[in-house]
Each structure stands twice: as structure tokens, then as C-alpha cells.
Design a protein around this motif. Structure first.
Motif, short mmCIF file in Angstrom:
data_model
loop_
_atom_site.label_atom_id
_atom_site.label_comp_id
_atom_site.label_asym_id
_atom_site.label_seq_id
_atom_site.Cartn_x
_atom_site.Cartn_y
_atom_site.Cartn_z
N TYR A 117 0.88 -1.29 0.10
CA TYR A 117 0.13 -0.17 -0.05
C TYR A 117 0.68 1.33 0.00
CZ TYR A 117 -3.37 3.50 1.47
OH TYR A 117 -4.08 4.84 1.53
N LEU A 118 1.98 1.20 0.83
CA LEU A 118 2.66 2.43 1.01
C LEU A 118 3.42 2.78 -0.28
CD1 LEU A 118 3.85 4.54 2.70
CD2 LEU A 118 5.50 3.06 3.58
N LEU A 119 4.27 1.70 -0.97
CA LEU A 119 5.07 1.92 -1.99
C LEU A 119 4.13 1.99 -3.20
CD1 LEU A 119 7.58 2.04 -3.19
CD2 LEU A 119 7.84 -0.52 -3.37
N VAL A 120 3.15 1.02 -3.37
CA VAL A 120 2.46 1.00 -4.88
C VAL A 120 1.42 2.00 -5.01
CG1 VAL A 120 1.20 -0.53 -6.25
CG2 VAL A 120 3.41 -1.35 -5.20
N VAL A 121 0.51 1.94 -3.93
CA VAL A 121 -0.56 2.73 -3.91
C VAL A 121 -0.44 4.27 -3.69
CG1 VAL A 121 -3.12 2.93 -2.87
CG2 VAL A 121 -1.92 0.82 -3.19
N VAL A 122 0.13 4.62 -2.53
CA VAL A 122 0.62 5.89 -2.19
C VAL A 122 1.59 6.55 -2.98
CG1 VAL A 122 1.38 7.34 -0.13
CG2 VAL A 122 -0.05 5.53 0.31
N VAL A 123 2.80 5.96 -3.23
CA VAL A 123 4.02 6.52 -3.93
C VAL A 123 3.74 6.40 -5.41
CG1 VAL A 123 6.27 6.44 -4.45
CG2 VAL A 123 5.75 6.19 -2.08
N HIS A 124 3.03 5.36 -5.93
CA HIS A 124 3.10 5.17 -7.35
C HIS A 124 1.64 5.59 -7.90
CE1 HIS A 124 7.06 3.99 -8.29
NE2 HIS A 124 7.30 3.18 -7.27
N GLY A 125 0.73 5.70 -6.86
CA GLY A 125 -0.44 6.16 -7.34
C GLY A 125 -1.07 4.66 -8.17
N THR A 145 10.33 -2.85 -7.80
CA THR A 145 9.18 -2.90 -6.68
C THR A 145 9.21 -4.27 -5.93
OG1 THR A 145 8.50 -0.89 -8.04
CG2 THR A 145 6.83 -2.33 -6.65
N ALA A 146 8.90 -5.38 -6.81
CA ALA A 146 8.65 -6.62 -6.66
C ALA A 146 9.85 -6.96 -5.43
CB ALA A 146 8.57 -7.63 -7.64
N GLU A 147 11.04 -6.83 -5.95
CA GLU A 147 12.30 -7.40 -5.03
C GLU A 147 12.10 -6.64 -3.72
OE1 GLU A 147 15.58 -8.32 -8.17
OE2 GLU A 147 15.59 -6.37 -7.42
N VAL A 189 11.38 3.92 -0.43
CA VAL A 189 9.90 4.48 -0.76
C VAL A 189 10.41 5.95 -0.93
CG1 VAL A 189 7.89 5.41 0.46
CG2 VAL A 189 8.55 3.01 0.56
N PHE A 190 11.14 6.79 0.00
CA PHE A 190 11.59 8.10 -0.20
C PHE A 190 12.17 8.45 -1.50
CE2 PHE A 190 10.76 8.33 4.45
CZ PHE A 190 10.15 9.34 4.46
N ILE A 195 12.27 10.46 -6.84
CA ILE A 195 12.31 10.45 -8.12
C ILE A 195 10.88 10.73 -9.00
CG2 ILE A 195 12.71 8.80 -9.99
CD1 ILE A 195 15.37 9.56 -8.90
N ALA A 196 9.93 10.16 -8.73
CA ALA A 196 8.66 10.53 -9.25
C ALA A 196 8.16 11.88 -9.38
CB ALA A 196 7.63 9.75 -8.57
N LYS A 197 8.56 12.79 -8.30
CA LYS A 197 8.15 14.20 -8.23
C LYS A 197 9.52 14.96 -9.07
CE LYS A 197 5.50 13.66 -4.08
NZ LYS A 197 5.15 13.82 -2.55
#
Length: 222
Positions: A117-125, A145-147, A189-190, A195-197
Motif C-alpha cells: 500500500y505504501l509503495l505501490v498505492v501511495v507513492v506510485h498511485g 518494486t517486486a524485489e 520509498v523516499f 524520483i517520481a516528483k
């Protein structure tokens, strides 16, 4: 220079772990766990060294770069190492009673779901990758991500199923490794978020967390 500790610490810790393996650890679950965890640290440090070389050259780091083709193997080695280590730190004992089995399973699921949830949903939407990325870029997006989710979930499982023993004679190592890999997940996560932003810079909070993570992991190995 903020990258130097991220290169030196894991390589030194990994080499010391390998030295410990070749000096005394036999071909057992503990030995194979120590070997894989140590190799993972060395590989991660070498990959970071390659990343740092791009930065020192003042060139834009390509994605994927040669460093990515090295980095990608670190979590694989850590997963194998943690699974091997879990066999000797009390994990199997958590399967003997139904109540312990349930608690271990619930702990594992909570960690897995929380990390996802934190990595895929929150960070990556809920969207991994970006429009226009090449097939190799998408591969690394999904693989990284999977690793990291696999590593974090296995740490949760190890703690959940071995909580009564918590490593026994390896208690200190288990605690340090667990703290290190959890911190590693938070660093990722950070890193992914900045990087995304487009706000990442060398020496930011992600790098600080990565430094703490590899330090704790190295202490857990040696």
C-alpha cells in the motif's frame, strides 16, 4: 561525497561477512544465509559505486544504467539469504502450534499489505512506470518494486514466525538485519517518491536512510 559511505559500508560489511563464512561457517542454512546476504551487500555497494561514478563525471545517469544491471541482483541474494537464515532463527518453531502459525501468518500479511500500500498505492498511485518508457525501463520498474516488497515481506515473516525465539543465539543479528531491511524499504520509498516528483538530489533523506540501512545490515552480518 555523500555517496561514499553508501559504497564503502556495504562492501566492507559484505567482505567481512564473506571472510566469516570462509573461516568458519559450514554448508548449512546459516552458512548459505550468511554467504548470500554478504554477496548481496557487496553487489549493492559495487552498483552504488557505478552510480556514483556517473555523478562524479557530471553526466546524466541513464536508466537503466550498468549500475541497474548490478543492483538488480542484490535483493535476489538477500531473499535467498533471509529464507536460509529463517530456518535457523526459530522460524520452523512458529509452525508447530496453530496459534503461533496464525500469528505468524497474520504478521506476514500485515507487513506485505502495508508495504504494498505504501509503495505501490501511495507513492506510485497504483501505476508503475511512466508513459513512453522502454521495455527495459518498465522491467526494472517492476523488478525493483517486486524485489523490495519480497525482502520486506520475508523479514515480516521471519519476525512473525520466530517471535518467541527471535533468533536464539543469533538474536542480535536478526534484530539488526530486520531493522536494516525495514529502513532499506523506507529509503526506497523516499527515493521512489522523490524520483517520481523530480525532487531527488544526492544526500537527501533517502540517501541518509540508505546509509543507516546498509550500516545496520552490515552489523547484522558481521
Amino acid at each position: 561525497y555523500t555517496q561514499l559511505p553508501l559504497v564503502v559500508i556495504p562492501i566492507v560489511g559484505g567482505v567481512m561477512g564473506l571472510n566469516k563464512f570462509f573461516k568458519g561457517a559450514k554448508v548449512t542454512s546459516f552458512g548459505s544465509g550468511l554467504l548470500c546476504l554478504s554477496l548481496g551487500m557487496v553487489v549493492w555497494g559495487v552498483g552504488l559505486g557505478m552510480w556514483t561514478y556517473y555523478i562524479w563525471q557530471g553526466t546524466t545517469v541513464p536508466y537503466p544504467s550498468l549500475a541497474d544491471y548490478v543492483f538488480i541482483w542484490s535483493p535476489v541474494l538477500w531473499v535467498v539469504g533471509l529464507i536460509s537464515l529463517s530456518r535457523v532463527v526459530g522460524g520452523p518453531y512458529g509452525l508447530q502450534r496453530f496459534s503461533d502459525w496464525v500469528i505468524g501468518l497474520v504478521t506476514t500479511l500485515l507487513v506485505a499489505v502495508g508495504a504494498y500500500y505504501l509503495l505501490v498505492v501511495v507513492v506510485h498511485g497504483n501505476i508503475l512506470g511512466a508513459p513512453g518508457e522502454t521495455s527495459m525501463q518498465l522491467f526494472f520498474d517492476y523488478a525493483y518494486t517486486a524485489e523490495i516488497l519480497a525482502v520486506t515481506t520475508i523479514v515480516g515473516a521471519m519476525l512473525g514466525f520466530s517471535r518467541k525465539y527471535l533468533g536464539g543465539r543469533y538474536r542480535g543479528s536478526v534484530i539488526l538485519l530486520s531493522m536494516g531491511f525495514v529502513t532499506h524499504f523506507l529509503a526506497f520509498v523516499f527515493f521512489a517518491d522523490t524520483i517520481a516528483k523530480g525532487t531527488y538530489f544526492n544526500g537527501n533523506v533517502a540517501d541518509v536512510l540508505y546509509t543507516i540501512a546498509v550500516f545496520l545490515e552490515s552489523l547484522g552480518i558481521v
